[in-house]
Design a protein around this motif. Structure first.
Motif, PDB file in Angstrom:
ATOM      1  N   CYS A  51       0.483   5.603   0.687  1.00 43.79           N
ATOM      2  CA  CYS A  51      -0.313   6.770   1.078  1.00 43.79           C
ATOM      3  C   CYS A  51       0.593   7.995   1.024  1.00 43.79           C
ATOM      4  O   CYS A  51       1.678   7.995   1.610  1.00 43.79           O
ATOM      5  CB  CYS A  51      -0.902   6.590   2.471  1.00 43.79           C
ATOM      6  N   GLY A  58       0.822  -1.208   0.000  1.00 38.15           N
ATOM      7  CA  GLY A  58       0.000   0.000   0.000  1.00 38.15           C
ATOM      8  C   GLY A  58       0.856   1.259   0.000  1.00 38.15           C
ATOM      9  O   GLY A  58       1.988   1.267   0.482  1.00 38.15           O
ATOM     10  N   ILE A  92      -5.869   1.601   3.992  1.00 38.62           N
ATOM     11  CA  ILE A  92      -5.173   1.225   2.766  1.00 38.62           C
ATOM     12  C   ILE A  92      -5.231  -0.291   2.621  1.00 38.62           C
ATOM     13  O   ILE A  92      -4.691  -1.025   3.445  1.00 38.62           O
ATOM     14  CB  ILE A  92      -3.701   1.672   2.785  1.00 38.62           C
ATOM     15  N   SER A 101      -3.659   2.688  -3.083  1.00 34.42           N
ATOM     16  CA  SER A 101      -2.994   3.956  -2.835  1.00 34.42           C
ATOM     17  C   SER A 101      -4.011   5.050  -2.525  1.00 34.42           C
ATOM     18  O   SER A 101      -5.121   5.045  -3.067  1.00 34.42           O
ATOM     19  CB  SER A 101      -2.142   4.378  -4.038  1.00 34.42           C
TER      20      SER A 101
END
Length: 239
Positions: free
Chosen positions: A57, A55, A70, A75
């Motif tokens: 972020c 993931g 996530i 994303s």
């Protein structure tokens, strides 16, 4: 853990700054996840949870607050100058993404969800009928209180989503969309940030009383949602 520079044996990484922000909670439950937060971001009261693997972020120079989930291969990207009054909930799953442009205004009790949280199947065929899909929100979008953006939606820059509305489609730029599901009711609009009771003059009958932003565009039905203003954030962290 609280927000701070971090790396671990599962290759979970946080890029932030040399300081620690004890108002932001970060939870890793998988591996190969990456969180990048602009060092001048004023986010507070936020939890960022990586449930799975791979993931990403990215949070720009803004004042977001809320909960971000996530999922696997997902994303979430939040641009610069985004404001959030209180508690936005963002959820992603199954290789989807949420992209929020620059200068967006998020009110209170909003939700942005690429997934429904649980699978629903057609009994006869066994096929999944609620697949997760990505969401794109352009620059300078205003999500009014309690409005919700669901999987597969896109909102063009400069638009307004009305109080309590639920978006499940494509909304063009510089338009107002309201209802359940949200439908476009007005095109060729522009909104600005000066509050009606907090910023003088307290009566603003026309646009001569405000400074116009760069988002005064005519509505174009064919315009794709594109984040046009490159963030300085990417230059700082070289990604």
């Amino acid at each position: 853990m609280y927000l701070k520079n971090h790396s671990d044996i599962a290759n979970n990484i946080i890029n932030y700054s040399d300081k620690e922000n004890d108002k932001i909670k970060v939870l890793f439950f998988g591996k190969n996840n990456k969180l990048t937060v602009h060092p001048e971001a004023k986010i507070a009261g936020t939890t960022i949870r990586f449930d799975c693997d791979d993931g990403v972020c990215t949070i720009g120079n803004n004042s977001f607050n809320g909960f971000i989930r996530i999922g696997q291969g997902c994303s979430v990207t939040i641009g610069d100058q985004v404001t959030c009054t209180n508690g936005c909930y963002i959820s992603t799953a199954e290789n989807t993404s949420v992209t929020i442009g620059n200068d967006c205004m998020i009110a209170s009790a909003n939700e942005i969800r690429t997934d429904d949280g649980h699978p629903i199947f057609d009994i006869i065929s066994g096929r999944r009928i609620n697949l997760s899909r990505s969401i794109t929100i352009g620059d300078h979008v205003w999500l009014a209180a309690k409005s919700i953006v669901l999987s597969g939606s896109s909102i063009g820059r400069g638009s307004v989503i009305g109080l309590g509305s639920i978006v499940k489609s494509a909304i063009p730029n510089n338009s107002i969309a309201v209802g359940v599901p949200a439908k476009t009711i007005k095109k060729n609009i522009a909104w600005e940030r000066p509050h009606l009771t907090l910023v003088k003059p307290f009566i603003k009958p026309d646009s001569s009383f405000i400074t116009k932003s760069q988002y005064w565009d005519l509505t174009c039905e064919e315009e794709p949602v594109v984040i046009k203003k490159k963030s300085i954030f990417s230059k700082i962290f070289r990604f």
